[in-house]
Design a protein around this motif. Structure first.
Motif, PDB file in Angstrom:
ATOM      1  N   PHE A 124     -49.634   4.808 -45.314  1.00  0.00           N
ATOM      2  CA  PHE A 124     -49.150   6.149 -44.991  1.00  0.00           C
ATOM      3  C   PHE A 124     -48.621   6.187 -43.555  1.00  0.00           C
ATOM      4  N   PHE A 125     -49.431   5.712 -42.599  1.00  0.00           N
ATOM      5  CA  PHE A 125     -49.001   5.722 -41.201  1.00  0.00           C
ATOM      6  C   PHE A 125     -47.769   4.850 -40.989  1.00  0.00           C
ATOM      7  N   GLY A 126     -47.688   3.724 -41.684  1.00  0.00           N
ATOM      8  CA  GLY A 126     -46.522   2.843 -41.558  1.00  0.00           C
ATOM      9  C   GLY A 126     -45.240   3.545 -41.985  1.00  0.00           C
ATOM     10  N   ARG A 127     -45.304   4.292 -43.079  1.00  0.00           N
ATOM     11  CA  ARG A 127     -44.131   5.039 -43.536  1.00  0.00           C
ATOM     12  C   ARG A 127     -43.779   6.149 -42.548  1.00  0.00           C
ATOM     13  N   CYS A 128     -44.794   6.819 -42.011  1.00  0.00           N
ATOM     14  CA  CYS A 128     -44.548   7.884 -41.038  1.00  0.00           C
ATOM     15  C   CYS A 128     -43.984   7.317 -39.743  1.00  0.00           C
ATOM     16  N   GLU A 129     -44.459   6.140 -39.344  1.00  0.00           N
ATOM     17  CA  GLU A 129     -43.961   5.512 -38.117  1.00  0.00           C
ATOM     18  C   GLU A 129     -42.448   5.293 -38.208  1.00  0.00           C
ATOM     19  N   LEU A 130     -41.961   4.893 -39.369  1.00  0.00           N
ATOM     20  CA  LEU A 130     -40.519   4.702 -39.558  1.00  0.00           C
ATOM     21  C   LEU A 130     -39.778   6.023 -39.383  1.00  0.00           C
ATOM     22  N   GLU A 131     -40.359   7.099 -39.860  1.00  0.00           N
ATOM     23  CA  GLU A 131     -39.743   8.418 -39.726  1.00  0.00           C
ATOM     24  C   GLU A 131     -39.713   8.846 -38.249  1.00  0.00           C
ATOM     25  N   PHE A 132     -40.805   8.572 -37.509  1.00  0.00           N
ATOM     26  CA  PHE A 132     -40.854   8.920 -36.089  1.00  0.00           C
ATOM     27  C   PHE A 132     -39.880   8.088 -35.261  1.00  0.00           C
ATOM     28  N   ALA A 133     -39.545   6.886 -35.730  1.00  0.00           N
ATOM     29  CA  ALA A 133     -38.647   5.991 -34.997  1.00  0.00           C
ATOM     30  C   ALA A 133     -37.176   6.383 -35.136  1.00  0.00           C
ATOM     31  N   LYS A 134     -36.858   7.302 -36.034  1.00  0.00           N
ATOM     32  CA  LYS A 134     -35.468   7.701 -36.248  1.00  0.00           C
ATOM     33  C   LYS A 134     -34.908   8.387 -35.003  1.00  0.00           C
ATOM     34  N   GLU A 135     -33.631   8.140 -34.764  1.00  0.00           N
ATOM     35  CA  GLU A 135     -32.954   8.787 -33.650  1.00  0.00           C
ATOM     36  C   GLU A 135     -32.999  10.298 -33.855  1.00  0.00           C
ATOM     37  N   GLY A 136     -33.390  11.016 -32.816  1.00  0.00           N
ATOM     38  CA  GLY A 136     -33.508  12.459 -32.920  1.00  0.00           C
ATOM     39  C   GLY A 136     -34.881  12.907 -33.403  1.00  0.00           C
ATOM     40  N   GLY A 137     -35.766  11.955 -33.697  1.00  0.00           N
ATOM     41  CA  GLY A 137     -37.124  12.300 -34.106  1.00  0.00           C
ATOM     42  C   GLY A 137     -37.269  12.464 -35.598  1.00  0.00           C
ATOM     43  N   PRO A 138     -38.483  12.722 -36.037  1.00  0.00           N
ATOM     44  CA  PRO A 138     -38.758  12.773 -37.469  1.00  0.00           C
ATOM     45  C   PRO A 138     -38.299  14.068 -38.123  1.00  0.00           C
ATOM     46  N   ASP A 139     -38.013  13.961 -39.399  1.00  0.00           N
ATOM     47  CA  ASP A 139     -37.746  15.124 -40.240  1.00  0.00           C
ATOM     48  C   ASP A 139     -39.119  15.579 -40.739  1.00  0.00           C
ATOM     49  N   MET A 140     -39.598  16.726 -40.256  1.00  0.00           N
ATOM     50  CA  MET A 140     -40.950  17.176 -40.585  1.00  0.00           C
ATOM     51  C   MET A 140     -41.136  17.402 -42.091  1.00  0.00           C
ATOM     52  N   SER A 141     -40.101  17.883 -42.771  1.00  0.00           N
ATOM     53  CA  SER A 141     -40.242  18.081 -44.215  1.00  0.00           C
ATOM     54  C   SER A 141     -40.413  16.738 -44.925  1.00  0.00           C
ATOM     55  N   ARG A 142     -39.776  15.700 -44.394  1.00  0.00           N
ATOM     56  CA  ARG A 142     -39.938  14.361 -44.973  1.00  0.00           C
ATOM     57  C   ARG A 142     -41.366  13.855 -44.735  1.00  0.00           C
ATOM     58  N   LEU A 143     -41.939  14.147 -43.556  1.00  0.00           N
ATOM     59  CA  LEU A 143     -43.323  13.731 -43.279  1.00  0.00           C
ATOM     60  C   LEU A 143     -44.295  14.409 -44.236  1.00  0.00           C
ATOM     61  N   VAL A 144     -44.077  15.683 -44.526  1.00  0.00           N
ATOM     62  CA  VAL A 144     -44.928  16.408 -45.474  1.00  0.00           C
ATOM     63  C   VAL A 144     -44.795  15.791 -46.866  1.00  0.00           C
ATOM     64  N   GLU A 145     -43.583  15.409 -47.223  1.00  0.00           N
ATOM     65  CA  GLU A 145     -43.326  14.771 -48.512  1.00  0.00           C
ATOM     66  C   GLU A 145     -44.046  13.423 -48.596  1.00  0.00           C
ATOM     67  N   ILE A 146     -43.940  12.613 -47.541  1.00  0.00           N
ATOM     68  CA  ILE A 146     -44.621  11.306 -47.499  1.00  0.00           C
ATOM     69  C   ILE A 146     -46.132  11.509 -47.615  1.00  0.00           C
ATOM     70  N   ALA A 147     -46.659  12.487 -46.900  1.00  0.00           N
ATOM     71  CA  ALA A 147     -48.098  12.770 -46.968  1.00  0.00           C
ATOM     72  C   ALA A 147     -48.495  13.078 -48.412  1.00  0.00           C
ATOM     73  N   GLY A 148     -47.743  13.934 -49.079  1.00  0.00           N
ATOM     74  CA  GLY A 148     -48.041  14.275 -50.468  1.00  0.00           C
ATOM     75  C   GLY A 148     -48.027  13.066 -51.388  1.00  0.00           C
ATOM     76  N   GLU A 149     -47.091  12.147 -51.132  1.00  0.00           N
ATOM     77  CA  GLU A 149     -47.025  10.915 -51.926  1.00  0.00           C
ATOM     78  C   GLU A 149     -48.261  10.047 -51.723  1.00  0.00           C
ATOM     79  N   HIS A 150     -48.982  10.277 -50.629  1.00  0.00           N
ATOM     80  CA  HIS A 150     -50.212   9.525 -50.348  1.00  0.00           C
ATOM     81  C   HIS A 150     -51.465  10.378 -50.577  1.00  0.00           C
ATOM     82  N   GLY A 151     -51.297  11.527 -51.250  1.00  0.00           N
ATOM     83  CA  GLY A 151     -52.441  12.357 -51.604  1.00  0.00           C
ATOM     84  C   GLY A 151     -53.004  13.144 -50.439  1.00  0.00           C
ATOM     85  N   ILE A 152     -52.157  13.454 -49.443  1.00  0.00           N
ATOM     86  CA  ILE A 152     -52.585  14.227 -48.284  1.00  0.00           C
ATOM     87  C   ILE A 152     -51.799  15.532 -48.293  1.00  0.00           C
TER      88      ILE A 152
END
Length: 155
Positions: A124-152
């Protein structure tokens, strides 16, 4: 140092200080000291350093129990709808399905040893780390989606 066990797919692990898999995610510094790959999927063990004011919003897990041990700093944990201050040396257990959160309530970094059972949090953190590394910062809706895919799920 890792030695395979003949009984299962776990390995013996000794991780010297600073030698775990490090990443920066959600404003925290994380060092995975024992991964699911090493534990045969039994658990993930990491040290998390949270800056003053930091911490996740209230959430729950559908897949893993979460254990916290406060090493240093000033922490507050959200449980049963209220925040409780804890001191270094405090152990906290949050079973899956229980809404919880933590925050650094002090002016210095909060350092905790966190274990999730079973493993998988590093993915989960590895996938989120990729999102945080994006230019301009993470897409928060994508982080929520990733969390849901991991049962969070956030409440």
């Amino acid at each position: 140092i890792a030695i395979m066990s003949s009984a299962n797919d776990a390995v013996s692990v000794i991780t010297p200080p600073g030698q775990g898999r490090a990443m920066s995610v959600f404003g925290d510094e994380v060092e995975f000291v024992i991964t699911g790959e090493q534990s045969g999927g039994r658990f993930t063990h990491w040290i998390e350093t949270t800056h003053p004011g930091g911490g996740p919003p209230p959430h729950y897990h559908t897949r893993e129990d979460e254990n916290f041990y406060v090493i240093e700093g000033s922490a507050e944990f959200f449980q049963d709808g209220q925040w409780a201050a804890v001191v270094p040396g405090t152990a906290v257990f949050m079973p899956k399905g229980v809404v919880h959160a933590f925050r650094n309530a002090g002016s210095t970094p909060l350092k905790m040893l966190i274990t999730t059972v079973p493993s998988g949090f590093e993915n989960f953190f590895g996938r989120c780390e990729l999102e945080f590394a994006k230019e301009g910062g993470p897409d928060m809706s994508r982080l929520v989606e990733i969390a849901g895919e991991h049962g969070i799920f956030f409440v």
